[in-house]
Design a protein around this motif. Structure first.
Motif, PDB file in Angstrom:
ATOM      1  N   TYR A  54       3.947  -3.130  14.166  1.00 33.87           N
ATOM      2  CA  TYR A  54       3.008  -2.975  13.074  1.00 33.87           C
ATOM      3  C   TYR A  54       2.503  -4.310  12.390  1.00 33.87           C
ATOM      4  O   TYR A  54       1.552  -4.631  12.102  1.00 33.87           O
ATOM      5  CB  TYR A  54       3.374  -1.709  12.194  1.00 33.87           C
ATOM      6  CG  TYR A  54       2.905  -1.777  10.682  1.00 33.87           C
ATOM      7  CD1 TYR A  54       1.742  -1.693  10.401  1.00 33.87           C
ATOM      8  CD2 TYR A  54       3.729  -2.293   9.541  1.00 33.87           C
ATOM      9  CE1 TYR A  54       1.239  -1.424   9.073  1.00 33.87           C
ATOM     10  CE2 TYR A  54       3.060  -2.478   8.481  1.00 33.87           C
ATOM     11  CZ  TYR A  54       1.862  -1.778   8.106  1.00 33.87           C
ATOM     12  OH  TYR A  54       1.391  -2.054   6.684  1.00 33.87           O
ATOM     13  N   THR A  57       0.271  -6.601  14.308  1.00 36.23           N
ATOM     14  CA  THR A  57      -1.013  -6.202  14.434  1.00 36.23           C
ATOM     15  C   THR A  57      -1.907  -6.220  13.124  1.00 36.23           C
ATOM     16  O   THR A  57      -2.968  -6.744  13.022  1.00 36.23           O
ATOM     17  CB  THR A  57      -0.931  -4.529  14.655  1.00 36.23           C
ATOM     18  OG1 THR A  57      -0.312  -4.321  16.039  1.00 36.23           O
ATOM     19  CG2 THR A  57      -2.502  -3.986  14.820  1.00 36.23           C
ATOM     20  N   LEU A  58      -1.089  -5.955  11.886  1.00 32.16           N
ATOM     21  CA  LEU A  58      -1.591  -5.977  10.806  1.00 32.16           C
ATOM     22  C   LEU A  58      -1.958  -7.737  10.288  1.00 32.16           C
ATOM     23  O   LEU A  58      -3.020  -7.955   9.791  1.00 32.16           O
ATOM     24  CB  LEU A  58      -0.776  -5.623   9.415  1.00 32.16           C
ATOM     25  CG  LEU A  58      -1.474  -5.455   8.176  1.00 32.16           C
ATOM     26  CD1 LEU A  58      -2.604  -4.291   8.302  1.00 32.16           C
ATOM     27  CD2 LEU A  58      -0.350  -4.986   7.299  1.00 32.16           C
ATOM     28  N   MET A  61      -4.919  -8.614  11.990  1.00 28.61           N
ATOM     29  CA  MET A  61      -6.027  -7.960  11.441  1.00 28.61           C
ATOM     30  C   MET A  61      -6.542  -8.868  10.128  1.00 28.61           C
ATOM     31  O   MET A  61      -7.831  -9.238   9.819  1.00 28.61           O
ATOM     32  CB  MET A  61      -6.076  -6.471  10.817  1.00 28.61           C
ATOM     33  CG  MET A  61      -6.016  -5.567  12.382  1.00 28.61           C
ATOM     34  SD  MET A  61      -5.759  -3.778  11.736  1.00 28.61           S
ATOM     35  CE  MET A  61      -5.858  -2.834  13.225  1.00 28.61           C
ATOM     36  N   ASN A 129      -2.065  -1.342   2.363  1.00 28.32           N
ATOM     37  CA  ASN A 129      -3.030  -0.995   3.603  1.00 28.32           C
ATOM     38  C   ASN A 129      -4.328  -0.552   3.400  1.00 28.32           C
ATOM     39  O   ASN A 129      -5.191  -1.167   3.862  1.00 28.32           O
ATOM     40  CB  ASN A 129      -2.236   0.033   4.515  1.00 28.32           C
ATOM     41  CG  ASN A 129      -1.544  -0.617   5.771  1.00 28.32           C
ATOM     42  OD1 ASN A 129      -1.618  -1.064   6.749  1.00 28.32           O
ATOM     43  ND2 ASN A 129      -0.017  -0.708   4.819  1.00 28.32           N
ATOM     44  N   ALA A 133      -7.949  -2.345   4.406  1.00 24.31           N
ATOM     45  CA  ALA A 133      -9.002  -1.582   5.051  1.00 24.31           C
ATOM     46  C   ALA A 133     -10.225  -1.837   4.393  1.00 24.31           C
ATOM     47  O   ALA A 133     -11.401  -1.875   5.063  1.00 24.31           O
ATOM     48  CB  ALA A 133      -8.341  -0.110   5.196  1.00 24.31           C
ATOM     49  N   VAL A 150     -11.023  -2.282  14.489  1.00 25.62           N
ATOM     50  CA  VAL A 150      -9.972  -2.705  13.797  1.00 25.62           C
ATOM     51  C   VAL A 150     -10.172  -1.864  12.343  1.00 25.62           C
ATOM     52  O   VAL A 150      -9.297  -1.404  11.851  1.00 25.62           O
ATOM     53  CB  VAL A 150     -10.285  -4.147  13.290  1.00 25.62           C
ATOM     54  CG1 VAL A 150      -9.778  -4.682  12.012  1.00 25.62           C
ATOM     55  CG2 VAL A 150      -9.902  -5.343  14.446  1.00 25.62           C
ATOM     56  N   ARG A 151     -11.626  -1.674  11.971  1.00 24.69           N
ATOM     57  CA  ARG A 151     -11.749  -0.707  10.803  1.00 24.69           C
ATOM     58  C   ARG A 151     -11.285   0.653  10.973  1.00 24.69           C
ATOM     59  O   ARG A 151     -10.565   0.970  10.126  1.00 24.69           O
ATOM     60  CB  ARG A 151     -13.215  -0.659  10.209  1.00 24.69           C
ATOM     61  CG  ARG A 151     -13.878  -2.246   9.954  1.00 24.69           C
ATOM     62  CD  ARG A 151     -15.187  -1.875   9.647  1.00 24.69           C
ATOM     63  NE  ARG A 151     -15.840  -3.053   9.168  1.00 24.69           N
ATOM     64  CZ  ARG A 151     -16.602  -3.767  10.099  1.00 24.69           C
ATOM     65  NH1 ARG A 151     -16.902  -3.335  11.269  1.00 24.69           N
ATOM     66  NH2 ARG A 151     -17.377  -5.057   9.669  1.00 24.69           N
ATOM     67  N   LEU A 154      -7.356   1.088  11.129  1.00 18.99           N
ATOM     68  CA  LEU A 154      -6.668   0.914  10.114  1.00 18.99           C
ATOM     69  C   LEU A 154      -6.758   2.398   9.257  1.00 18.99           C
ATOM     70  O   LEU A 154      -6.049   3.005   8.771  1.00 18.99           O
ATOM     71  CB  LEU A 154      -7.257  -0.058   9.129  1.00 18.99           C
ATOM     72  CG  LEU A 154      -6.199  -1.346   8.908  1.00 18.99           C
ATOM     73  CD1 LEU A 154      -6.881  -2.531   8.356  1.00 18.99           C
ATOM     74  CD2 LEU A 154      -4.927  -0.898   8.302  1.00 18.99           C
ATOM     75  N   SER A 157      -4.880   4.980  10.916  1.00 16.69           N
ATOM     76  CA  SER A 157      -3.393   4.887  10.582  1.00 16.69           C
ATOM     77  C   SER A 157      -3.178   5.316   9.232  1.00 16.69           C
ATOM     78  O   SER A 157      -1.996   5.707   9.070  1.00 16.69           O
ATOM     79  CB  SER A 157      -3.157   3.299  10.970  1.00 16.69           C
ATOM     80  OG  SER A 157      -3.545   2.425   9.769  1.00 16.69           O
ATOM     81  N   LEU A 158      -4.302   5.005   8.289  1.00 16.21           N
ATOM     82  CA  LEU A 158      -3.834   5.485   6.905  1.00 16.21           C
ATOM     83  C   LEU A 158      -3.470   6.910   6.801  1.00 16.21           C
ATOM     84  O   LEU A 158      -2.796   7.630   5.958  1.00 16.21           O
ATOM     85  CB  LEU A 158      -4.873   5.060   5.905  1.00 16.21           C
ATOM     86  CG  LEU A 158      -4.993   3.609   5.481  1.00 16.21           C
ATOM     87  CD1 LEU A 158      -6.334   2.982   5.107  1.00 16.21           C
ATOM     88  CD2 LEU A 158      -3.782   3.428   4.712  1.00 16.21           C
ATOM     89  N   LEU A 224      -3.843   2.342  14.920  1.00 16.38           N
ATOM     90  CA  LEU A 224      -3.672   0.793  14.392  1.00 16.38           C
ATOM     91  C   LEU A 224      -3.802  -0.203  15.557  1.00 16.38           C
ATOM     92  O   LEU A 224      -4.244  -1.406  15.624  1.00 16.38           O
ATOM     93  CB  LEU A 224      -2.491   0.373  13.461  1.00 16.38           C
ATOM     94  CG  LEU A 224      -2.522  -1.047  12.994  1.00 16.38           C
ATOM     95  CD1 LEU A 224      -3.585  -0.690  11.394  1.00 16.38           C
ATOM     96  CD2 LEU A 224      -1.048  -1.157  12.149  1.00 16.38           C
TER      97      LEU A 224
END
Length: 320
Positions: A54, A57-58, A61, A129, A133, A150-151, A154, A157-158, A224
């Motif tokens: 995670y 990855t974040l 982004m 997060n 996003a 990407v959008r 996220l 994943s939220l 994600l």
């Protein structure tokens, strides 16, 4: 955008999680204790592996954002994520060293305080997060299939993270026990219809006798990584597969995949809430799964049928 420009606190956090993966693996080998029917170091291992994926990855982004203000806000949110993640893991590992559970444990004032800190940290992490996003959603310069991957990654994943909040309410059995004894040592559960700690899948611990909300939580969370990887894979295949050369086609396929991933997450949560084991679906669950598969395949077919027109109308954009 180079790795050097990625959010440094998130990269440090990732390094700490990789180290914790190694510590947890050693714990599995050297520490024979169990908790809830699983090796006591299984939970730190699962969480540290997930967070080790995670974090970078974040960070990647956040690095995609355009505009100084948006990047500054996202970097601040990323720092919040890193701090909240550290607090979560300190609580989990600290309780493991004491030989007690971390999640849902309200057996003593100290345990309840630790669990409250965990609940607060994960809520703050979710909000951070969400901020990232929203910034990515508003970034018009981030376009094409990768931008939407990407959008949407996220966003899904939220949704997966939010499933965790369904686990925090006391179960009916816990409420009845509290009414009889005047104490509530455990508040919340992963499993539905059966007590936590029963028979489960190896290492994962997912219940094989009842529903388990961790399954939908896990699947949704890892959109994600999955959706951006799909976009990147489609981009590389575009050099060899004519039908994928238009970015419009790849973008539509990413959107279809995001819809399918969302549907799968919701399906798994619905199955768990009906106290149904993952590996023992009833006819209703199988029917819903079949509808999801058929709907996804039809949508993919319609997107690919549109490819010839898209290829003619748009210039070929193949990643280097």
């Amino acid at each position: 955008m180079t790795v050097r420009s990625w959010n440094r606190p998130l990269l440090v956090f990732t390094g700490a999680m990789i180290l914790l993966v190694l510590v947890s693996l050693a714990g599995l080998v050297l520490d024979p204790r169990t908790l809830g029917g699983q090796p006591i170091w299984a939970k730190p291992l699962k969480f540290s592996v997930s967070l080790a994926l995670y974090g970078p990855t974040l960070a990647w982004m956040v690095s995609l954002l355009h505009g100084e203000r948006a990047r500054r806000i996202a970097s601040g949110a990323a720092v919040v994520v890193a701090v909240a993640g550290v607090l979560e893991m300190v609580a989990i590992v600290g309780q493991v060293t004491r030989g007690v559970g971390s999640h849902f444990n309200t057996a003593s004032a100290f345990d309840a305080a630790v669990y409250a800190v965990m609940g607060t940290s994960i809520s703050v992490l979710w909000v951070a997060n969400l901020v990232i996003a929203v910034l990515l959603l508003r970034d018009r310069a981030l376009s094409g299939s990768l931008g939407w991957a990407v959008r949407l990654g996220l966003a899904v994943s939220l949704l997966g993270m939010a499933v965790a909040f369904l686990m925090t309410s006391p179960t009916g059995a816990q409420i009845e026990a509290a009414a009889a004894t005047g104490a509530l040592p455990v508040t919340g559960a992963h499993a539905v219809g059966v007590p936590d700690g029963g028979p489960g899948l190896a290492l994962l611990g997912w219940s094989t006798t009842g529903g388990d909300l961790r399954i939908g939580h896990f699947v949704g969370l890892h959109a994600l990584q999955a959706l951006p990887l799909l976009a990147l894979g489609l981009g590389f295949l575009a050099a060899r597969v004519v039908v994928l050369r238009a970015d419009t086609v790849r973008t539509r396929l990413v959107i279809v995949a995001a819809g399918a991933w969302t549907g799968l997450t919701v399906l798994l949560v619905w199955q768990a809430l009906r106290a149904q084991p993952l590996l023992a679906p009833d006819a209703l669950t199988l029917g819903a799964a079949a509808a999801l598969v058929v709907g996804t395949l039809v949508a993919v077919g319609l997107v690919l049928r549109s490819a010839p027109r898209a290829v003619v109308e748009e210039p070929v954009a193949v990643p280097a």
